[in-house]
Design an enzyme around this catalytic site. Structure first.
Site, short mmCIF file in Angstrom:
data_model
loop_
_atom_site.label_atom_id
_atom_site.label_comp_id
_atom_site.label_asym_id
_atom_site.label_seq_id
_atom_site.Cartn_x
_atom_site.Cartn_y
_atom_site.Cartn_z
CG HIS A 184 -1.93 -0.77 1.35
ND1 HIS A 184 -3.26 -0.53 1.78
CD2 HIS A 184 -2.11 -2.12 0.45
CE1 HIS A 184 -3.92 -1.64 1.67
NE2 HIS A 184 -3.28 -2.67 0.99
CD GLU A 211 -2.04 4.63 2.96
OE1 GLU A 211 -3.36 4.98 3.25
OE2 GLU A 211 -1.84 3.66 2.18
CB CYS A 253 -2.47 1.89 5.98
SG CYS A 253 -2.01 1.36 4.48
#
Length: 168
Positions: A57, A59, A90
């Site tokens: 992801h 993040e 996240c």
């Protein structure tokens, strides 16, 4: 007269540039930057399909890069800018990293954990809470995601039609 961007808008534009990299790969266009003392110390964009990795992801990538740059897992004094509201993984990583502030472009009512489904960033039960700002450049962030998913639906429909024509 040209409109002057706020600092939050300036860095959200940088997160949108990261999201554009994901878009170019055919990934859901989510981008993130982490800022410390006026400098970007971590960047990331969604690469789950490209890397075939649940953890890829925007993040998480940005947090990894920022931690290396800071030489510490604690990212106190940092602000994370992300185009789409963080998921549970996240949001948990943001709390764990002790990030002070998160600026979100658009919310995610189906999977967001910074206020939509629940707010992991502001749970008093944890030893760290994160200041959250939402809706910065909301329109640009939302438009990019909506355009991506419209194009994806068209591609999927065309692929189904091709497969169907091949079976006739």
């Amino acid at each position: 007269m040209m409109r002057k961007y706020t600092e939050d808008e300036k860095y959200m534009k940088k997160a949108l540039a990261e999201a554009q990299k994901a878009y170019a790969l055919g990934e859901v266009p989510i981008g993130c930057v982490i800022v410390y003392e006026g400098k970007i110390i971590g960047r990331g964009y969604n690469r789950r399909n490209t890397d075939k990795n649940t953890l890829s992801h925007a993040e998480i990538t940005a947090i990894n890069k920022a931690s290396k740059k800071m030489g510490d897992w604690r990212l106190e004094g940092c602000t994370l800018y992300v185009t789409l509201e963080p998921c549970q993984m996240c949001s948990g990583a943001i709390v764990q990293a002790r990030i002070d502030r998160v600026v979100i472009g658009t919310m995610n009512p189906k999977a967001g954990c910074a206020g939509s489904i629940l707010n992991i960033l502001d749970m008093k039960e944890f030893n760290h809470q994160v200041e959250t700002v939402t809706g910065v450049l909301r329109e640009e962030c939302t438009d990019m995601l909506q355009t991506f998913f419209k194009e994806l639906r068209v591609r999927v429909k065309e692929e189904k039609q091709k497969k169907g024509a091949g079976n006739a």
